[in-house]
Every structure is written in C-alpha cells, then in structure tokens.
Design a protein around this motif. Structure first.
Motif, PDB file in Angstrom:
ATOM      1  N   SER A 213       1.117  -0.805  -0.462  1.00 21.19           N
ATOM      2  CA  SER A 213      -0.140   0.149   0.049  1.00 21.19           C
ATOM      3  C   SER A 213       0.593   1.407   0.010  1.00 21.19           C
ATOM      4  CB  SER A 213      -0.767   0.396   1.197  1.00 21.19           C
ATOM      5  OG  SER A 213      -0.085  -0.644   2.622  1.00 21.19           O
ATOM      6  N   ARG A 214       1.815   1.400   0.524  1.00 23.24           N
ATOM      7  CA  ARG A 214       2.886   2.655   0.722  1.00 23.24           C
ATOM      8  C   ARG A 214       3.983   1.844   0.894  1.00 23.24           C
ATOM      9  NH1 ARG A 214      -0.338   2.852   5.110  1.00 23.24           N
ATOM     10  NH2 ARG A 214       1.446   2.610   6.252  1.00 23.24           N
ATOM     11  N   PRO A 215       5.163   2.301   0.384  1.00 15.08           N
ATOM     12  CA  PRO A 215       6.568   2.127   0.089  1.00 15.08           C
ATOM     13  C   PRO A 215       7.207   1.789   1.955  1.00 15.08           C
ATOM     14  CG  PRO A 215       6.470   4.363  -1.200  1.00 15.08           C
ATOM     15  CD  PRO A 215       4.915   3.865  -0.329  1.00 15.08           C
ATOM     16  N   ARG A 216       8.050   1.352   1.973  1.00 16.78           N
ATOM     17  CA  ARG A 216       8.846   0.665   3.290  1.00 16.78           C
ATOM     18  C   ARG A 216       7.757   0.261   4.198  1.00 16.78           C
ATOM     19  NH1 ARG A 216      13.075   5.877   4.177  1.00 16.78           N
ATOM     20  NH2 ARG A 216      14.078   4.909   2.127  1.00 16.78           N
ATOM     21  N   SER A 217       5.905   0.134   4.173  1.00 15.50           N
ATOM     22  CA  SER A 217       5.328  -0.115   5.031  1.00 15.50           C
ATOM     23  C   SER A 217       4.851  -2.116   4.482  1.00 15.50           C
ATOM     24  CB  SER A 217       3.431   0.184   4.277  1.00 15.50           C
ATOM     25  OG  SER A 217       2.920  -0.406   3.341  1.00 15.50           O
ATOM     26  N   ALA A 218       4.926  -2.831   5.642  1.00 16.99           N
ATOM     27  CA  ALA A 218       4.581  -3.800   5.702  1.00 16.99           C
ATOM     28  C   ALA A 218       3.636  -4.678   4.604  1.00 16.99           C
ATOM     29  CB  ALA A 218       3.756  -4.517   6.808  1.00 16.99           C
ATOM     30  N   PRO A 219       3.201  -5.579   4.324  1.00 12.17           N
ATOM     31  CA  PRO A 219       2.608  -5.533   2.971  1.00 12.17           C
ATOM     32  C   PRO A 219       1.452  -5.938   3.319  1.00 12.17           C
ATOM     33  CG  PRO A 219       3.829  -7.467   2.779  1.00 12.17           C
ATOM     34  CD  PRO A 219       4.559  -6.355   4.013  1.00 12.17           C
ATOM     35  N   LEU A 220       0.425  -5.711   2.752  1.00 13.38           N
ATOM     36  CA  LEU A 220      -1.255  -5.592   3.256  1.00 13.38           C
ATOM     37  C   LEU A 220      -1.828  -7.647   2.383  1.00 13.38           C
ATOM     38  CD1 LEU A 220      -3.125  -2.370   3.000  1.00 13.38           C
ATOM     39  CD2 LEU A 220      -2.262  -4.224   5.006  1.00 13.38           C
ATOM     40  N   VAL A 221      -2.157  -8.231   3.645  1.00  5.78           N
ATOM     41  CA  VAL A 221      -2.403  -9.697   2.505  1.00  5.78           C
ATOM     42  C   VAL A 221      -4.116  -9.174   1.926  1.00  5.78           C
ATOM     43  CG1 VAL A 221      -3.246 -12.406   2.526  1.00  5.78           C
ATOM     44  CG2 VAL A 221      -1.366 -10.733   3.647  1.00  5.78           C
ATOM     45  N   ALA A 222      -4.441  -9.526   0.536  1.00  6.75           N
ATOM     46  CA  ALA A 222      -5.744  -9.525   0.650  1.00  6.75           C
ATOM     47  C   ALA A 222      -6.376 -10.405  -0.028  1.00  6.75           C
ATOM     48  CB  ALA A 222      -5.859  -8.234  -1.373  1.00  6.75           C
ATOM     49  N   LEU A 223      -7.102 -10.645   0.204  1.00  6.16           N
ATOM     50  CA  LEU A 223      -8.351 -12.244   0.016  1.00  6.16           C
ATOM     51  C   LEU A 223      -9.226 -12.049  -0.750  1.00  6.16           C
ATOM     52  CD1 LEU A 223      -8.427 -13.522   3.596  1.00  6.16           C
ATOM     53  CD2 LEU A 223      -6.366 -14.777   1.360  1.00  6.16           C
ATOM     54  N   PRO A 224      -8.870 -12.172  -2.051  1.00  9.33           N
ATOM     55  CA  PRO A 224     -10.540 -12.691  -3.084  1.00  9.33           C
ATOM     56  C   PRO A 224     -11.550 -12.974  -2.646  1.00  9.33           C
ATOM     57  CG  PRO A 224      -9.377 -14.167  -3.995  1.00  9.33           C
ATOM     58  CD  PRO A 224      -8.374 -12.917  -2.923  1.00  9.33           C
ATOM     59  N   PRO A 225     -12.945 -11.869  -2.572  1.00  9.17           N
ATOM     60  CA  PRO A 225     -14.394 -12.987  -2.377  1.00  9.17           C
ATOM     61  C   PRO A 225     -14.242 -14.992  -3.325  1.00  9.17           C
ATOM     62  CG  PRO A 225     -14.667 -11.586  -3.698  1.00  9.17           C
ATOM     63  CD  PRO A 225     -13.320 -11.668  -2.986  1.00  9.17           C
ATOM     64  N   ARG A 226     -14.332 -15.531  -1.845  1.00 13.19           N
ATOM     65  CA  ARG A 226     -14.612 -17.337  -2.165  1.00 13.19           C
ATOM     66  C   ARG A 226     -16.212 -17.209  -3.331  1.00 13.19           C
ATOM     67  NH1 ARG A 226     -12.440 -21.001   0.098  1.00 13.19           N
ATOM     68  NH2 ARG A 226     -13.039 -22.486  -1.176  1.00 13.19           N
ATOM     69  N   PHE A 227     -16.463 -17.887  -4.201  1.00 20.18           N
ATOM     70  CA  PHE A 227     -17.101 -18.253  -5.227  1.00 20.18           C
ATOM     71  C   PHE A 227     -18.022 -19.526  -4.836  1.00 20.18           C
ATOM     72  CE2 PHE A 227     -19.454 -19.996  -8.472  1.00 20.18           C
ATOM     73  CZ  PHE A 227     -20.496 -18.988  -9.663  1.00 20.18           C
ATOM     74  N   ALA A 228     -18.898 -19.798  -4.129  1.00 13.66           N
ATOM     75  CA  ALA A 228     -19.608 -20.458  -3.572  1.00 13.66           C
ATOM     76  C   ALA A 228     -19.120 -21.253  -3.276  1.00 13.66           C
ATOM     77  CB  ALA A 228     -20.511 -21.037  -4.425  1.00 13.66           C
ATOM     78  N   PRO A 229     -18.485 -21.163  -1.807  1.00 15.32           N
ATOM     79  CA  PRO A 229     -17.481 -21.596  -0.832  1.00 15.32           C
ATOM     80  C   PRO A 229     -18.069 -22.929  -0.484  1.00 15.32           C
ATOM     81  CG  PRO A 229     -17.826 -19.992   0.676  1.00 15.32           C
ATOM     82  CD  PRO A 229     -18.003 -19.968  -0.677  1.00 15.32           C
ATOM     83  N   GLY A 230     -18.850 -22.780  -0.478  1.00 17.07           N
ATOM     84  CA  GLY A 230     -19.734 -24.448   0.009  1.00 17.07           C
ATOM     85  C   GLY A 230     -20.072 -25.048  -0.860  1.00 17.07           C
ATOM     86  N   GLY A 231     -19.102 -25.033  -2.094  1.00 15.83           N
ATOM     87  CA  GLY A 231     -19.157 -25.809  -3.325  1.00 15.83           C
ATOM     88  C   GLY A 231     -20.898 -26.119  -4.274  1.00 15.83           C
ATOM     89  N   GLN A 232     -21.265 -26.808  -4.460  1.00 17.97           N
ATOM     90  CA  GLN A 232     -22.469 -27.094  -5.456  1.00 17.97           C
ATOM     91  C   GLN A 232     -23.002 -28.171  -5.257  1.00 17.97           C
ATOM     92  OE1 GLN A 232     -22.845 -27.099  -9.916  1.00 17.97           O
ATOM     93  NE2 GLN A 232     -20.652 -27.440 -10.046  1.00 17.97           N
ATOM     94  N   SER A 233     -24.593 -28.654  -4.658  1.00 14.77           N
ATOM     95  CA  SER A 233     -24.760 -30.038  -4.480  1.00 14.77           C
ATOM     96  C   SER A 233     -26.154 -30.390  -5.358  1.00 14.77           C
ATOM     97  CB  SER A 233     -25.330 -29.790  -3.367  1.00 14.77           C
ATOM     98  OG  SER A 233     -26.610 -29.259  -3.155  1.00 14.77           O
ATOM     99  N   THR A 234     -26.835 -31.092  -5.909  1.00 15.88           N
ATOM    100  CA  THR A 234     -28.214 -31.373  -6.822  1.00 15.88           C
ATOM    101  C   THR A 234     -29.281 -32.620  -6.068  1.00 15.88           C
ATOM    102  OG1 THR A 234     -28.512 -32.233  -8.732  1.00 15.88           O
ATOM    103  CG2 THR A 234     -26.771 -33.002  -8.586  1.00 15.88           C
TER     104      THR A 234
END
Length: 425
Positions: A213-234
């Motif tokens: 985010s800024r020079p000489r700063s600790a990196p921030l960890v970005a986690l993208p949103p999960r798509f249907a983390p519980g998966g799919q069923s039928t």
C-alpha cells in the motif's frame, strides 16, 4: 395475503427439496460487533417443520407459481394448489427476524419459474445481495439456481451464496424427457460445468497475494471473495420412473467425477394430488432412499466403485441388508480380514467399521495387537464385525461360510411404540 399465510404455503412447498445442508462453507461470525449472524458451530438452534423435521435454515420458496408442467411436481402449472409469492423485502425481513429470534442460522431459497428463468434468478440473487450488502448478513445462504438462467446471473449468485445447487431432477435423460419435457438436461449439465469452473477458479485465486500500500510499509494481504465456498450440490427424484438403483448410482458417480459436486441428494417420490397416470400411484419404500444414501457414502468415503455396489440381477439394492454388508456376503472369498495386518483400503470394506473407527484401529495397532476388547471399547457392533475379521484373540473359523449368515446379521426393523398398547412399550 398476509405474510404468515405466505410463509405457511411456501415453507410447506419447499419441504420436497432435500438438498439443504449447511456444511462446507467459510467460517464467519459477528463477534466483533460487525454484521449479523455466523456460519460457525454445531450447536445452533433449530426450528421444526409441521411434519416434525428438524431444520436449521429458513427453507422457503420465493414463489410456488411455476410455468413448467413437470408431472411429478406439486407446484406444476396445472396443479390445483394454493399459490403465493414473496417479495424480495419480505424474504429479507423474514430471514433477519428469524435469526434475531434465534430460530435459524441461515436461508435456503428456491423458487418456481415465473415469467422466465432470468427474471426468477434475478429475484433470488437480489435476496442474497440485499442480505449481504445492505444488512451485512454473515449467516449461511444456499440458493437453488435455475439452469436456464444466464451465466452472468449464476456468477452473481456465487458471489453472495455459500452453496449453490442445480437439480438434475431425474437420474436419466429418458426419464427427464418423459416426465419433465420442458426441462433441458443438457442445459442443466452446462450450468453445473460453469459453476465448477467458477468454484475451481476461486480456489486457485484464494491464495493470499501481498499488496504494497505504501513504500517501506508491511504488505497487506488481500483475499479475493470466494465463489460459493460450500460448493454445489444436486438432487434427483427416486421412484418416479423405473430407473434402477444401478443406473442411479452410475449417474451420481458421473456427477461427482465431472462436476466435483459436494453432495447428491436422493428424494423418494411422493405421490401428489391429481397426479397424471404416468406416475406411480404409491411412493417407493423410504428404505430405498436410505440404501441409496448408504451406497453413495460408500462411493465417496470407502473406495467403492458404483458398479460393484449393486448386486447382479435386477439392479436394485437390497432393502434388508445395508450395501456394505450385502457386498461382503457376496464376496466372502475376500474375508476374513486381519485387523492387525490388512491395509486401510481393505479395512474400509469390513462391515461395521466406519472411517473414524478404522483410523483409531490403525493408531492402536502401531502400539500393540488389536483384540476383541479394543473393538468393544470403540463401540463396534461385534455381531456384525466378528464374522469377517481376525484379531489377536479371535478367528471366525467356518462361521463365515454359514448358509444362514445373512439371516443372522439381518437386523429387525424398528418397532414403533404405541402409547395405548402395553405390548409395544
């Protein structure tokens, strides 16, 4: 129509949908004071349906109006049932109110098809979007998606829902053409394939990526949103046509392999009012549904192939014996199994031994030889297990070859007690 009347109609209409588990999603909570709800913990409160089923989700249809005429569906367009329809705001308010009353931990939302698939899917997605974005709802959301809806709407659904499901309806293409000719089996599978691609991509993208985010700063960890983390069923209906158990399990194996489904749910056909003559007049035995679930478990966790579970003949599972025991009795040459030497793959095929029990047995035999007392400590059914195993102080001898072994191991069906009959108490 008041909302209580709508809830009565649309909750009852949703009871035929079995695929409403609330497992396999990301953990979220509102402990920090932000948001509403959580997906954690097994000790959640439950609500009860009028027929006594214990449920933890608000399980409703957005509407039971439907433009399709699937012969097995009580909500088909030609069915003479009371109709109702929720607005998006009503479903949102119900979900939040039930959660605040400590009745539910999430929402299972399905719908009949009104106007067209895209319009209906847009309404379903809108409910989830409002809950997430406007009310910061962090509880569980399971959306029943519509395969004919646009890929863009299916992608949006995965952004807000923990699990998505698309009903395959019937085990075979022929059955679908006969009983639900307006449904497109190819479209259903295409939608499943699209969801699998989105889910796989989300898993690959979930690895943390550092953002400076800024020079000489600790990196921030970005986690993208999960798509249907519980998966799919039928879900597929069992007993509405003449499809055998062997064909049903073959379809399930294909679905698991091709689309990485979390679960295939089996729903025993239930006769409906004013049913067409093409449908059976009686429901199949509920035990058949139970045996299919047991066979499904063998495929998913015990290393069985779908084509070895069902015995030769009419292609049907035994209603008297569970599939694992029936397989062992038909393959006695593979037994007895030495619990102190056999590999895990063979231990999984021993009747009466579950996955967790086998893990404990493997740990025990690293330290000492397994004995009958160890099986008793693990609360194993000795009656079922001992004819098929060798332990330090037991060998089944000729018992394995007994002609009446199946009869000895066959369990009696549970007897329903009668309050007014002392003989059953």
């Amino acid at each position: 129509m008041i909302i209580q009347q709508k809830l009565t109609i649309l909750a009852d209409a949703a009871k035929y949908d079995a695929s409403c588990s609330s497992s396999g999603t990301s953990q979220r909570d509102s402990v920090s004071g932000r948001g509403i709800g959580s997906t954690e913990g097994a000790g959640i409160c439950h609500s009860y349906a009028p027929d006594g089923r214990c449920i933890s989700l608000l399980k409703i249809l957005l509407t039971n109006y439907c433009q399709y005429d699937c012969l097995y569906c009580v909500n088909r367009v030609t069915s003479n049932v009371p109709r109702a329809r929720f607005t998006v705001d009503e479903v949102v308010r119900l979900t939040l109110d039930f959660y605040r009353r400590n009745c539910i931990e999430g929402l299972f939302l399905s719908s009949g098809i009104i106007r067209n698939p895209d319009y209906t899917m847009e309404q379903v997605v809108q409910v989830a979007r409002v809950l997430r974005e406007e009310h910061d709802f962090r509880g569980y959301i399971h959306l029943k998606t519509i395969p004919d809806a646009s890929p863009e709407l299916l992608a949006q659904a995965g952004r807000f829902a923990d699990r998505l499901s698309i009903n395959i309806e019937l085990p075979t293409v022929e059955g679908l053409q006969t009983l639900a000719p307006e449904k497109d089996g190819a479209a259903i599978r295409r939608s499943m394939a699209r969801l699998r691609v989105h889910i796989d991509e989300a898993k690959e993208a979930s690895a943390p990526s550092p953002i400076i985010s800024r020079p000489r700063s600790a990196p921030l960890v970005a986690l993208p949103p999960r798509f249907a983390p519980g998966g799919q069923s039928t879900q597929m209906i069992v007993g509405a046509d003449a499809t055998s158990d062997r064909a049903i399990l073959g379809t399930s194996a294909t679905l698991y392999g091709s689309y990485q489904l979390r679960r295939v749910y089996y729903s025993a056909f239930s006769p409906i009012p004013d049913a067409p003559r093409a449908l059976p007049s009686q429901a199949p035995p509920l035990m058949r549904e139970h045996r299919l679930y047991q066979a499904d478990w063998l495929m998913r966790f015990y290393g069985f192939a779908h084509d070895e579970i069902v015995p030769p003949g009419d292609g049907m599972l035994s209603l008297d014996l569970d599939p694992k025991l029936a397989w062992a009795l038909a393959h006695r040459e593979r037994f007895p199994v030495d619990l102190n030497r056999a590999p895990r793959e063979m231990l999984l095929r021993v009747p009466g031994l579950g996955v967790k029990t086998i893990e404990r047995l493997l740990q025990t035999r690293r330290a000492r030889r397994v004995r009958c007392s160890d099986l008793a400590v693990l609360r194993v059914s000795l009656k079922k297990v001992l004819p098929f195993v060798i332990v330090a102080d037991h060998h089944p001898g000729r018992r394995l070859d007994a002609l009446d072994l199946a009869q000895q191991l066959r369990t009696q069906p549970p007897l329903q007690t009668d309050l007014f009959n002392p003989a059953t108490c």
